[in-house]
Write a protein that holds these residues in place. Structure first.
Motif, short mmCIF file in Angstrom:
data_model
loop_
_atom_site.label_atom_id
_atom_site.label_comp_id
_atom_site.label_asym_id
_atom_site.label_seq_id
_atom_site.Cartn_x
_atom_site.Cartn_y
_atom_site.Cartn_z
N VAL A 202 -5.51 2.42 1.93
CA VAL A 202 -6.77 2.00 1.34
C VAL A 202 -6.67 0.52 0.97
N CYS A 203 -7.64 -0.27 1.39
CA CYS A 203 -7.67 -1.70 1.08
C CYS A 203 -9.03 -2.03 0.47
N PHE A 204 -9.02 -2.73 -0.67
CA PHE A 204 -10.25 -3.00 -1.40
C PHE A 204 -10.83 -4.39 -1.13
N PHE B 9 -5.41 -4.69 -5.00
CA PHE B 9 -6.10 -4.89 -3.72
C PHE B 9 -6.08 -3.66 -2.83
N GLY B 10 -5.32 -2.62 -3.18
CA GLY B 10 -5.28 -1.44 -2.34
C GLY B 10 -4.27 -0.43 -2.83
N LEU B 11 -4.12 0.64 -2.05
CA LEU B 11 -3.08 1.64 -2.33
C LEU B 11 -2.79 2.41 -1.04
N ILE B 12 -1.67 3.12 -1.06
CA ILE B 12 -1.28 3.96 0.07
C ILE B 12 -0.94 5.32 -0.49
N ARG B 13 -1.46 6.36 0.13
CA ARG B 13 -1.24 7.71 -0.37
C ARG B 13 0.08 8.31 0.11
N PHE B 14 0.93 8.64 -0.85
CA PHE B 14 2.10 9.52 -0.66
C PHE B 14 3.26 8.93 0.15
N GLY B 15 3.86 7.88 -0.38
CA GLY B 15 5.10 7.36 0.19
C GLY B 15 4.88 6.33 1.29
N SER B 16 5.41 5.11 1.13
CA SER B 16 5.06 4.05 2.06
C SER B 16 5.89 2.80 1.76
N ARG B 17 5.43 1.67 2.31
CA ARG B 17 6.17 0.42 2.17
C ARG B 17 5.22 -0.77 2.25
N LEU B 18 5.60 -1.86 1.60
CA LEU B 18 4.88 -3.13 1.72
C LEU B 18 5.83 -4.21 2.20
#
Length: 232
Positions: A168-170, A183-192
């Motif tokens: 998700v990106c806002f 600015f956003g989020l990622i559902r259930f485990g991830s990386r930036l």
């Protein structure tokens, strides 16, 4: 400003999580009607879902030139890498800092520095373990480029992981963001992944724990050498 014991454990939830918590809560009610042990299991999962979408306040450093972590988690990769072509950051390797988020980390992402969003680019892909190097190339991702006042750009890439299925990106191109702004989020485990401008050295080390909006990754005004760290 004092911090109460309650606020230490009870954090506000991001609106993106409301429907998931509601779904888990409804399922939990049904499970209790079927068999109490199943209901308690459902309650535990519902509480975890709320915890996953928690959206705590953070205290962001305000000095010009400081680049802060856009995500909670652990630095899993710290190496030169060519940024995604869709961000138009050039085809030369830049220092890439990868922050891996497990399913217990806060997953709300924050702008690492103030500037104007010059690009937002989504790319579908696979769902390998986000801690792997190949996840930067093969996994589903959403990248943003932030243009600074001096013309330099910072690349930030949200990468879906083994469990994540929704980025998700806002923000939108042309939008101005502040350091630490969500600015956003990622559902259930991830990386930036964060791509530093040429010549900027990281002030963090492999394996170091990050706090989004607070931990300083680099200082764009400093000529300090890259830091080294050791486990104690």
């Amino acid at each position: 400003m004092s911090v109460s014991m309650l606020s230490t454990f009870i954090k506000p939830m991001h609106p993106e999580g409301r429907r998931f918590v509601a779904i888990f809560a409804a399922i939990t009610v049904v499970l209790f009607l079927i068999w109490d042990p199943l209901g308690w299991l459902g309650l535990g999962i519902t509480i975890w879902c709320y915890y996953f979408f928690r959206n705590p306040e953070r205290v962001t450093p305000q000095r010009e030139g400081l680049l802060v972590s856009p995500a909670d988690g652990v630095i899993s990769l710290l190496e030169p890498a060519v940024p995604p072509a869709e961000l138009n950051l050039g085809d030369l390797p830049l220092t890439r800092i990868s922050v891996f988020m497990n399913v217990f980390n806060v997953h709300v992402n924050r702008a690492p520095i103030a500037g104007k969003i010059s690009a937002v680019a989504y790319r579908p892909g696979k769902f390998f373990n986000a801690s792997l190097d190949k996840a930067s190339v093969d996994n589903e991702r959403n990248g943003i480029a932030i243009e600074l006042a001096d013309g330099r750009q910072i690349g930030v890439v949200q990468i879906a992981g083994l469990v994540a299925r929704r980025i998700v990106c806002f923000v939108k191109p042309g939008q101005v963001v502040d350091t630490g702004e969500r600015f956003g989020l990622i559902r259930f485990g991830s990386r930036l992944d964060i791509y530093l401008p040429e010549g900027v050295q990281p002030l963090v080390c492999l394996g170091q724990t990050m706090i989004a909006g607070e931990t300083v990754l680099a200082d764009l005004t400093s000529d300090e050498a890259a830091r080294k760290g050791g486990i104690r």
